[in-house]
Scaffold this active site. Structure first.
Site, PDB file in Angstrom:
ATOM      1  N   LYS A 186      -4.186   4.957   8.276  1.00  0.00           N
ATOM      2  CA  LYS A 186      -3.012   4.482   7.517  1.00  0.00           C
ATOM      3  C   LYS A 186      -1.856   5.413   7.818  1.00  0.00           C
ATOM      4  CE  LYS A 186      -2.164   1.140   4.533  1.00  0.00           C
ATOM      5  NZ  LYS A 186      -2.861  -0.154   4.483  1.00  0.00           N
TER       6      LYS A 186
HETATM    7  P1  NAD Z   1       4.782  -6.561  -0.144  1.00  0.00           P
HETATM    8  O1  NAD Z   1       5.758  -5.441   0.076  1.00  0.00           O
HETATM    9  O2  NAD Z   1       4.927  -7.804   0.652  1.00  0.00           O
HETATM   10  O3  NAD Z   1       4.774  -6.976  -1.703  1.00  0.00           O
HETATM   11  C1  NAD Z   1       4.600  -6.039  -2.716  1.00  0.00           C
HETATM   12  C2  NAD Z   1       4.855  -6.712  -4.051  1.00  0.00           C
HETATM   13  O4  NAD Z   1       4.595  -5.763  -5.085  1.00  0.00           O
HETATM   14  C3  NAD Z   1       6.295  -7.195  -4.248  1.00  0.00           C
HETATM   15  O5  NAD Z   1       6.301  -8.452  -4.883  1.00  0.00           O
HETATM   16  C4  NAD Z   1       6.888  -6.149  -5.175  1.00  0.00           C
HETATM   17  O6  NAD Z   1       7.935  -6.658  -5.986  1.00  0.00           O
HETATM   18  C5  NAD Z   1       5.665  -5.805  -6.010  1.00  0.00           C
HETATM   19  N1  NAD Z   1       5.831  -4.518  -6.677  1.00  0.00           N
HETATM   20  C6  NAD Z   1       6.172  -3.334  -6.143  1.00  0.00           C
HETATM   21  N2  NAD Z   1       6.272  -2.398  -7.110  1.00  0.00           N
HETATM   22  C7  NAD Z   1       6.017  -3.024  -8.278  1.00  0.00           C
HETATM   23  C8  NAD Z   1       5.978  -2.612  -9.635  1.00  0.00           C
HETATM   24  N3  NAD Z   1       6.251  -1.359  -9.983  1.00  0.00           N
HETATM   25  N4  NAD Z   1       5.665  -3.535 -10.580  1.00  0.00           N
HETATM   26  C9  NAD Z   1       5.398  -4.809 -10.244  1.00  0.00           C
HETATM   27  N5  NAD Z   1       5.416  -5.255  -8.974  1.00  0.00           N
HETATM   28  C10 NAD Z   1       5.710  -4.375  -7.998  1.00  0.00           C
HETATM   29  O7  NAD Z   1       3.343  -5.899   0.064  1.00  0.00           O
HETATM   30  P2  NAD Z   1       1.988  -6.628   0.453  1.00  0.00           P
HETATM   31  O8  NAD Z   1       1.852  -6.589   1.926  1.00  0.00           O
HETATM   32  O9  NAD Z   1       1.867  -7.910  -0.271  1.00  0.00           O
HETATM   33  O10 NAD Z   1       0.922  -5.579  -0.118  1.00  0.00           O
HETATM   34  C11 NAD Z   1       0.524  -5.557  -1.497  1.00  0.00           C
HETATM   35  C12 NAD Z   1      -0.767  -4.753  -1.600  1.00  0.00           C
HETATM   36  O11 NAD Z   1      -1.752  -5.350  -0.740  1.00  0.00           O
HETATM   37  C13 NAD Z   1      -0.696  -3.298  -1.156  1.00  0.00           C
HETATM   38  O12 NAD Z   1      -1.633  -2.550  -1.899  1.00  0.00           O
HETATM   39  C14 NAD Z   1      -1.159  -3.351   0.297  1.00  0.00           C
HETATM   40  O13 NAD Z   1      -1.647  -2.116   0.759  1.00  0.00           O
HETATM   41  C15 NAD Z   1      -2.253  -4.385   0.175  1.00  0.00           C
HETATM   42  N6  NAD Z   1      -2.631  -5.061   1.420  1.00  0.00           N
HETATM   43  C16 NAD Z   1      -1.727  -5.733   2.172  1.00  0.00           C
HETATM   44  C17 NAD Z   1      -2.162  -6.399   3.311  1.00  0.00           C
HETATM   45  C18 NAD Z   1      -1.234  -7.231   4.151  1.00  0.00           C
HETATM   46  O14 NAD Z   1      -1.723  -7.898   5.089  1.00  0.00           O
HETATM   47  N7  NAD Z   1       0.056  -7.261   3.881  1.00  0.00           N
HETATM   48  C19 NAD Z   1      -3.512  -6.354   3.696  1.00  0.00           C
HETATM   49  C20 NAD Z   1      -4.410  -5.656   2.888  1.00  0.00           C
HETATM   50  C21 NAD Z   1      -3.956  -5.024   1.753  1.00  0.00           C
END
Ligand code: NAD
Length: 451
Positions: free
Chosen positions: A130
């Site tokens: 990461k």
């Molecule tokens: P993203 O940036 O697309 O979305 C993040 C979301 O979280 C947004 O809607 C944002 O408004 C919200 N958020 C941030 N801070 C917040 C808070 N304090 N209160 C409420 N909402 C809040 O990110 P993503 O890619 O969707 O990733 C989300 C999670 O999933 C992370 O933990 C990431 O590591 C994990 N993840 C992502 C992927 C991927 O393919 N994108 C794969 C595996 C895991």
């Protein structure tokens, strides 16, 4: 010493070594401590060799880089970036790049550990990594973001590679960032087979060698896990009530795909606020909300003029009665008080490490089924693997093939987790780590430790 664990009945013997001391994180509050605790718990259940437990308790490599970027106003700003390579016993390091103001080395170590577990659970030939930059990407212009990405990639250039360490998108990054990373890597590396180097990152746009299905893959994976495991809880997806914390890549796509299967989205919260339906039988149109978020980058303003929706406090959002709650925002947002408020039967971890250990304990006491992140959100890395395979072999797969492979991989993993939970009498969270670590232990025992 003998490895007495082994969920597939294989019990290879090996020469042991004493446990390494002082390798566990001291700060019990840290995210990395949380990740290591989960690993240790599963190692104990499995009776895994102490040396494997010690190895998995620390990343192999930790890199911090400080690099300058010219801003649009002509001044320079120094940024801090990280890359953690946790483990590569199963294959090249693999893991996302996060742009977030709170990014820290400790968080990277935890997220890299979870990547190792996720890839092992999915039986992908990848290790875990990461990285990221401590930056609020929302405050940068597109050209500043491009310069930052190119300079960060140049700083990592000797650390990553298509057969060594392969980044992907995460919070705050996108296919555009991956395209810039790939382009920078190609332009700074010699070789006649340069196009093969496109596989240095995954999650690229389709035009730049990305895979069909990658954008939605994590949400799609959550849907496949729920289709497989919700019957355990006697919850039919058609008609079920769903709430989602975080409406970005993971939360937004998961909600839209589940809506397509008949689920009703009744509550959503992001960093700008929360909203829910007024009527018990109402539903938020996830596709329509996603279009709003694509334009404004938040759910703010969506409820305006919609009498069937109300904006609510965080507490009221969590208290909304649902069948399934998907936290898909940042880590440790489900604390013990939140776990007290939650009114759900199943919590499917869409984001990484969304629940603190205290919250997890309370959810167990309250009989809420918690489906672990290393299973639920593994769809992204699984389709990243397919993108890497397509780039390396110069072929393109259609969406139907990608989704069929994803479904097979994730459903098989879900079945292994369910089996291990029954076999060891543990919750699904522990079972997922047990399945992952069992695979890693076998690799270590077979290969031995060099020299
Ligand atoms: P993203 O940036 O697309 O979305 C993040 C979301 O979280 C947004 O809607 C944002 O408004 C919200 N958020 C941030 N801070 C917040 C808070 N304090 N209160 C409420 N909402 C809040 O990110 P993503 O890619 O969707 O990733 C989300 C999670 O999933 C992370 O933990 C990431 O590591 C994990 N993840 C992502 C992927 C991927 O393919 N994108 C794969 C595996 C895991």
């Amino acid at each position: 010493m003998r490895y007495e664990g082994g969920i597939l009945g294989v019990q290879p013997s090996f020469s042991g070594m004493p446990p390494a001391e002082g390798l566990e994180p001291k700060d019990r509050e840290s995210l990395f401590a949380m990740a290591v605790e989960a690993v240790n718990r599963a190692c104990e259940v499995l009776k895994a060799p102490e040396y494997v437990k010690a190895i998995l308790g620390q990343p192999k490599n930790e890199l911090i880089v400080n690099f300058p970027v010219q801003l649009d106003n002509g001044t320079y700003k120094l940024f801090k970036g990280y890359r953690i390579q946790h483990n590569n016993i199963l294959g090249p390091y693999k893991g996302g790049i996060r742009y977030h103001p709170d990014m820290s080395l400790d968080d990277c170590k935890a997220l890299a550990t979870w990547m190792t577990m996720k890839c092992a659970l999915m039986r992908l030939p990848f290790g875990g990594a990461k990285g990221g930059v401590k930056v609020n990407a929302r405050e940068l212009s597109a050209s500043e973001l491009m310069r930052l990405t190119r300079r960060f990639t140049a700083a990592l250039a000797d650390t990553i590679g298509p057969d060594y360490d392969i980044p992907a998108p995460d919070v705050g990054t996108s296919s555009q960032i991956m395209d810039w990373m790939m382009d920078t890597y190609l332009n700074t590396h010699e070789g006649v087979t340069k196009q093969g180097l496109r596989s240095v990152v995954t999650g690229k746009s389709l035009a730049c060698g990305g895979s069909e299905g990658r954008e939605k893959a994590t949400g799609q994976g959550i849907a496949y896990v729920l289709q497989e495991l919700l019957p355990e809880f006697f919850i039919p997806i058609a008609g079920m009530r769903l709430s989602v914390l975080g409406f970005g890549n993971v939360g937004g796509h998961a909600a839209a795909i589940l809506q397509g299967l008949g689920a009703r989205l009744v509550g959503v919260m992001d960093h700008t606020g929360a909203l829910r339906t007024r009527a018990a039988d109402g539903a938020i149109d996830a596709e329509d909300l996603a279009r709003h978020v694509a334009g404004t980058r938040s759910i703010q303003g969506y409820a305006e003029g919609k009498t069937w929706l109300e904006t609510v406090s965080a507490e009221d959002f969590y208290k909304t009665p649902v069948d399934v709650f998907i936290p898909a925002a940042l880590e440790r947002m489900v604390t013990r008080p939140v776990a007290e408020w939650l009114n759900c039967r199943v919590l499917a971890e869409g984001g990484n490490g969304p629940c603190t250990p205290e919250a997890n304990a309370l959810l167990r006491e309250r009989n809420v089924g918690v489906l672990p992140a290393i299973l639920c959100n593994a769809g992204g890395v699984t389709v990243s693997y397919m993108e890497w395979v397509q780039n390396k072999s110069g072929v393109r797969w259609e969406l139907a093939r990608v989704n069929a492979e994803l479904k097979k991989t994730i459903v098989n993993a879900a079945r292994r987790v369910r089996l291990a939970a029954h076999q060891y009498g543990v919750d699904m969270g522990t079972a997922a780590y047990v399945v992952a670590i069992d695979h890693l232990v076998k690799a270590y025992v077979q290969r031995g430790i060099f020299p």
